[in-house]
Every structure is written in C-alpha cells, then in structure tokens.
Design a protein around this motif. Sequence first.
Motif, short mmCIF file in Angstrom:
data_model
loop_
_atom_site.label_atom_id
_atom_site.label_comp_id
_atom_site.label_asym_id
_atom_site.label_seq_id
_atom_site.Cartn_x
_atom_site.Cartn_y
_atom_site.Cartn_z
N PRO A 152 -23.62 -11.88 -30.88
CA PRO A 152 -22.22 -11.76 -31.45
C PRO A 152 -21.55 -10.72 -30.63
O PRO A 152 -20.29 -10.81 -30.62
CB PRO A 152 -22.46 -11.29 -32.65
CG PRO A 152 -23.90 -11.82 -33.23
CD PRO A 152 -24.71 -11.85 -31.99
N ALA A 153 -22.06 -9.66 -30.14
CA ALA A 153 -21.33 -8.62 -29.51
C ALA A 153 -20.86 -9.07 -28.08
O ALA A 153 -19.61 -8.99 -27.69
CB ALA A 153 -22.20 -7.60 -29.44
N GLU A 154 -21.57 -9.94 -27.49
CA GLU A 154 -21.26 -10.47 -26.15
C GLU A 154 -20.10 -11.54 -26.26
O GLU A 154 -19.27 -11.40 -25.62
CB GLU A 154 -22.39 -10.95 -25.46
CG GLU A 154 -23.38 -10.07 -25.11
CD GLU A 154 -24.76 -10.35 -24.26
OE1 GLU A 154 -24.93 -11.59 -24.34
OE2 GLU A 154 -25.28 -9.68 -23.48
N GLN A 155 -20.33 -12.19 -27.44
CA GLN A 155 -19.21 -13.32 -27.54
C GLN A 155 -18.06 -12.51 -27.73
O GLN A 155 -16.85 -12.90 -27.32
CB GLN A 155 -19.65 -14.33 -29.00
CG GLN A 155 -18.82 -15.17 -29.27
CD GLN A 155 -18.89 -16.62 -29.09
OE1 GLN A 155 -20.13 -16.89 -28.80
NE2 GLN A 155 -18.14 -17.23 -29.20
N ALA A 156 -17.92 -11.58 -28.71
CA ALA A 156 -16.69 -11.02 -29.04
C ALA A 156 -16.14 -10.06 -27.77
O ALA A 156 -14.80 -10.28 -27.59
CB ALA A 156 -17.10 -9.89 -30.16
N SER A 157 -16.88 -9.56 -26.80
CA SER A 157 -16.24 -9.19 -25.76
C SER A 157 -15.76 -10.10 -24.82
O SER A 157 -14.82 -9.93 -24.23
CB SER A 157 -17.21 -7.95 -25.19
OG SER A 157 -18.32 -8.52 -24.68
N LEU A 158 -16.47 -11.05 -24.45
CA LEU A 158 -16.08 -12.12 -23.77
C LEU A 158 -14.84 -12.86 -24.22
O LEU A 158 -13.79 -12.85 -23.45
CB LEU A 158 -17.14 -13.45 -23.74
CG LEU A 158 -16.37 -14.67 -23.02
CD1 LEU A 158 -16.37 -14.62 -21.43
CD2 LEU A 158 -17.45 -15.64 -23.25
N LEU A 159 -14.57 -12.83 -25.47
CA LEU A 159 -13.23 -13.74 -26.07
C LEU A 159 -11.98 -12.63 -25.97
O LEU A 159 -11.04 -12.92 -25.63
CB LEU A 159 -13.60 -14.03 -27.56
CG LEU A 159 -13.91 -15.45 -27.80
CD1 LEU A 159 -14.98 -15.91 -26.95
CD2 LEU A 159 -14.14 -15.77 -29.19
N ALA A 160 -12.32 -11.29 -26.24
CA ALA A 160 -11.24 -10.32 -25.95
C ALA A 160 -10.75 -10.25 -24.73
O ALA A 160 -9.45 -9.97 -24.40
CB ALA A 160 -11.55 -9.23 -26.53
#
Length: 372
Positions: free
Chosen positions: A27-35
């Motif tokens: 989840p943390a990596e997904q969130a930083s990628l999308l941002a």
Amino acid sequence: MSRHDEILAKPRPDPDDLAVLLGADAPAEQASLLAAAYAVKVRQVGPVVYFRGLFELSNRCTKDCLYCGIRRSNLNLERYTIPVDEILAGARWAYEQGYGSVVLQSGERNDPAFVDLITELVTKIRALSRDQLVITLSLGEQSEDTYRTWFRAGAERYLLRIETSDPDLYRRLHPADHSWERRRDCLRLLHHIGYQLGSGVMIGLPGQRVEQLANDILFFEQEQVVMIGMGPFIPHADTPLRDSIRNFAWKRHAQLALALRMIAVTRLYLQDVNIAAATALQTLAPDGREQGIAAGANVIMPNLTEPKYRSSYRLYDGKPCLDESATQCRGCLEARIASMGETIGFGQRGDSQRFLRRSFADAAGGVICQRS
Ligand code: 5AD
Ligand code: FES
C-alpha cells in the motif's frame, strides 16, 4: 533509499525500472507511485479532465476474440446498429454540451455498407458542429483505403488497442485467423496517414506478467502512440475466458490496483500523452474512473449511447451505468471530478500534448531543411 523511492526520485524512470514499479503492490509504495504520477499529470497536461462522448454504434462483429462479450460466436445477445439520425442527435447534444470530441466505436466490420455508414456519420457530424467536434474512431482493423477515406471525411483520431504487445500472449487470446502483426501494421498505417494514434492493452490478463506490461509501455513509445486507453481485464460469462482467472471476485481489488499502477507508470514514463480512465475501472469500484484520474489519467469517455442499446454492448461482465441516460451520467461524473480539484475541458479539443509537440517539431524540422 529503497529502489522504489530511488526510481520515483528520477525525473523519468528508465525502461528497466518499469516492471519494478508495476510489481510493487504494498500500500505505501502504491500510494507514493500514484501521487508521483498525478503530479506529472498536473505538470504536463494540467489539472484538467477532457470528456469524449462515446457512442457504441453497433455490436455486430466479424471477429471472435476469446475475451470479448460481443464476439461473433456469442449468440446470447441481440445485435443492433443505431440508426444514423439517432447518432447525429447524440452528437449534436454532445456538441451543445461543449464536448471537444466524440468517439464512434463498434464491433469490427469491413463491408462496403459499413465503410459508407461511417463516412456518412463523420461527414455529417463535422457539418453539424461546424468542424468543431473532433471525431475519434474505434472501429478495428481496416484496409488502408478505408482508413484514408475516413480521414479525408474528417476523422482525426483513431483508437486501436494492441491488447498486449506480446505476440504469444495475443495468440492465446485470439483465434488462429487473428493476427498480432496485422494489428501492429494497422497502427503504423494509421500513424502514417496522419491520425492522432491511440492504443492500449488489457491489464491483468490470464498469465500476464509485469514484464509484459512494462513492454506494453515501451511499445506505445516505439509505435508513436499518443493516446492511451487501457483497463483491467474482466471475464465475461459468455466467452471462453469466463473461468480464466480463478476466484475473480476475490481478485477485484488486486486487479484494480494493478490497473492503476499501469496508468501511473505509463504517465511517469511517457509524460505528455493523453491517458483515458477506462470504464472498466468503474466496474471494479464505483469511483474507479476518478481513481484513474488520481493515478495520472486525463481523459474520461462518458457513455452517450442510449440506455436501450447498452445492455447489448457488454464487452465484459458488470459494466456500469447500463440504465443511466447521458444527462444522469454527466451530472454524477462532473460533481465527482470537481471535488478532486480538477476542471473539465469543455469547449476544448484536448489534443494529446505529445502529438502537438511532435507535429510542431516536425514542422520546425521541415523549415530548417528547406532553408539549408
Ligand atoms: N475485459 C476488459 N476489457 C475488454 N475488452 C474487450 N473485452 C474485454 C474484457 N473481457 C476491451 C478490449 C477492446 C475494447 C473495446 O474493450 O481491449 O479493445
Ligand atoms: Fe469484436 Fe474482438 S470480438 S473485435
């Protein structure tokens, strides 16, 4: 710094980085990628979402793709072709609402009557909008003559998904008389004729690996694709691939997350293309298309097909908004987009920036050549 964060800190990821980003599902990596991808979207194409009015004008199809609900072998649906007048009335409505572009999509047909029907529609839509509505066609593989006829009639953009850039995977998804090479050649032809070229893939196909998705993005770059429409694969009960993904219901969340990562990585790598948040995203979550915008997409294609035809144009199961009219769809979408701080590019063509920059560079190159 982790490899993931190192990649996101680069101005643009390298080809070898793409699969790493696509595979990072924490989840943390997904969130930083999308941002990171959303920031690139805003910088490159602005906090604007373009609407394209979609008309699913016919579900008659001569092809038999193993995943598609309107394949010719599916006898479980009524076949329709929307009369010309109904499409023209819909296009006039779209024009009056300030849509920059309409998309004419249908199953694939190559007979002369179909070619003439499209030529007539393109000519008349251009006339009724005083050449203002940009016409995008999504009508499959056609001959060079046909592509040229429609281009001369006034169509400017063409969407033809390659579905997957991997010829072996393509072969597993299509009957033997379908050809990956022919489809790639159609893309080259469309670009050569002068269309703004759109393509895309399905994400989360049975047996598909992140390395193949990374290659899909490199394929878009190589083949000069400037508009990208891609969405999650969703099994359709009346097709041979109905059970191709075991326990699909449990995998919906993962499928959506992968599709969002694909949009984000495509934005990070290609930067200034147009990317559509496909309707299939909305099948996996009610706000799936808005999530697509937040992952870097900048185009939404509201479905303007009359509700009476929609249930017969089910490419995959659970297609949303089957009984909503165009006005209802518009109302609910607009409010949700505005709440994200984005505006809708009404009255604008919304050309792909990558297309404009390339055309400008080509023109400038031409001038320099002439002078020297
Ligand atoms: N799931 C997701 N997308 C699909 N399409 C067709 N069938 C499916 C499915 N089962 C997509 C294809 C096609 C586009 C019009 O719809 O990518 O190019
Ligand atoms: Fe119609 Fe694939 S089934 S083009």
